[in-house]
Design an enzyme around this catalytic site. Sequence first.
Site, PDB file in Angstrom:
ATOM      1  N   ASP A  76       0.681  -1.132  -0.059  1.00  0.00           N
ATOM      2  CA  ASP A  76       0.055   0.187  -0.636  1.00  0.00           C
ATOM      3  C   ASP A  76       1.017   1.312  -0.019  1.00  0.00           C
ATOM      4  O   ASP A  76       1.695   1.460   0.612  1.00  0.00           O
ATOM      5  CB  ASP A  76      -0.718   0.209   1.527  1.00  0.00           C
ATOM      6  CG  ASP A  76      -1.570  -0.683   1.108  1.00  0.00           C
ATOM      7  OD1 ASP A  76      -2.125  -1.768   0.111  1.00  0.00           O
ATOM      8  OD2 ASP A  76      -1.941  -1.963   2.337  1.00  0.00           O
ATOM      9  N   ASP A  78       0.299   4.843   0.800  1.00  0.00           N
ATOM     10  CA  ASP A  78       0.156   5.646   1.511  1.00  0.00           C
ATOM     11  C   ASP A  78       1.248   7.170   1.126  1.00  0.00           C
ATOM     12  O   ASP A  78       1.411   7.708   1.588  1.00  0.00           O
ATOM     13  CB  ASP A  78      -0.765   5.563   3.070  1.00  0.00           C
ATOM     14  CG  ASP A  78      -1.360   4.485   2.546  1.00  0.00           C
ATOM     15  OD1 ASP A  78      -2.430   4.297   1.943  1.00  0.00           O
ATOM     16  OD2 ASP A  78      -1.397   4.005   4.049  1.00  0.00           O
ATOM     17  N   ASP A 168       0.751   6.248  14.967  1.00  0.00           N
ATOM     18  CA  ASP A 168       1.392   5.287  15.730  1.00  0.00           C
ATOM     19  C   ASP A 168       1.781   4.938  16.481  1.00  0.00           C
ATOM     20  O   ASP A 168       2.856   5.192  17.463  1.00  0.00           O
ATOM     21  CB  ASP A 168      -0.391   3.882  15.634  1.00  0.00           C
ATOM     22  CG  ASP A 168      -0.020   3.720  14.438  1.00  0.00           C
ATOM     23  OD1 ASP A 168       0.874   4.130  13.706  1.00  0.00           O
ATOM     24  OD2 ASP A 168      -0.265   2.431  13.819  1.00  0.00           O
TER      25      ASP A 168
END
Length: 479
Positions: A76, A78, A168
């Site tokens: 992925d 992003d 995070d």
Amino acid sequence: MLTGFKSLVRKASSVFTPTKAQTYPIIIPRKQHSLSRQDMSPNAVKVLYRLNKAGYDAYLVGGCIRDHLIDIEPKDFDVVTNATPEEVHAIFSNSRLIGRRFRLVHVTFGREIIEVSTFRANTAQEETPSPGATQTSLKDKDSARSTHGIILRDNVYGNIEEDAERRDFTFNALYYNVQDFSIHDYCGGLADIKNKQIRIIGDPKQRYQEDPVRMLRAIRFAGKLGFQIEASTAAPIKEMAHLLDHIPPARLFEEVLKLLGSGNGIRTFALLREYGLFRYLFPDTDALLQSGWKRDDIDPEAFILRGLKNTDERIQSGKSTAPYFLYAILMWPSVVLRHEEFQAQGMPVTPALHQAANMVLDNQVASTAIPRRFSTPMREIWDMQLRLPKRYGKRAFQLLEHPRFRAGFDFLLIREQSGTELNDLGAWWEAFQHGNENQQRDLIKQIDSRSNNNEGPKKRRPRRRRKSNAPQRDISSDS
């Protein structure tokens, strides 16, 4: 692993061991790292350049950079930008706005989706709602928390520094700038990759309270990367695990698929149990494992581990797996227990299985939602475990044509491999599948349908003709 990281630090190794005086961001110029545009999705690069051309800042962020540095192929890509979601949507005609909790833009290129988010401000310093309040505003109406301190909505926008602080884990606060091809490290993520550790950004208790799913993400990264969870990051997990009860079941369903369906299921399963998180995902299964219950024909833990091993091997060899199969594995021991209980109450075998499946699924959806498109094939796989032993007559040919035959057969093999004794049923079906018609008929003839657990058809008594009560007609009187 980490050969890409060795290449990255070939000229700048000293900057990845920050001291207290270390200032951020650490900026790694192109000549000192191994990440190039050739390693990226061409569509992600298009999005970056289009946003830059429109006058906005835009960066690749997080997992795609982290994975490249530890020699895992990124999946992925992003993008993060200072453009608002509405501004991004206006630039790309092939995009759509999604999400309420986090407003995002999906830019679609055929089957590939590039996710674009806006820099967000860090709301961690805001106060938690007072008891009795349903939710409280943070900075403005676009951010809110529940009574438990969980962020319900977070659409307060900020700058790149604030965006990094609200991510995070440190290795997810890495940014790639396509304008000068540099990597920006805002929270010490490069040092943590070097040390193979998972470290949360900020105060662990506060960050887990904001979003308890971060505890699951820590476990997932530990299972996927083989990294250790840093001590202060790990410390609060057991005492805060109960907060998962306040996460929507639909969200936890997706998290389970990421945790146990990504090729590292066995290690992740062990970590979930070690940190006391598994019980909030599969309460019935966890209670069964904790009780030590087993039967001659099933060892629940051995069965689940064998099923996870099978899933891991398939994924690691590039094969696909179905989410419903993974869930069917994790819940089967509970179905077996309930099936036994219903039979003990006098219920016939098949209705008892259906009732057991209903009960187990009803209990499970309170923790992790299971869409009907998955629960239906799960029931069919379980039902096949009663049907596969019944091979007499035409039944074997009919079962072979069943749309869930292959999944049911694979499930049966996992049962056998985990210690369930089924009289070589798996080998029989393996031979039947690959035999020609004559061989298949010979296999059926070899079955003693009368003595093999009474699986053969019962011999029917001839039907007696019913006597008519109508008066007999005297045909002798007819003329």
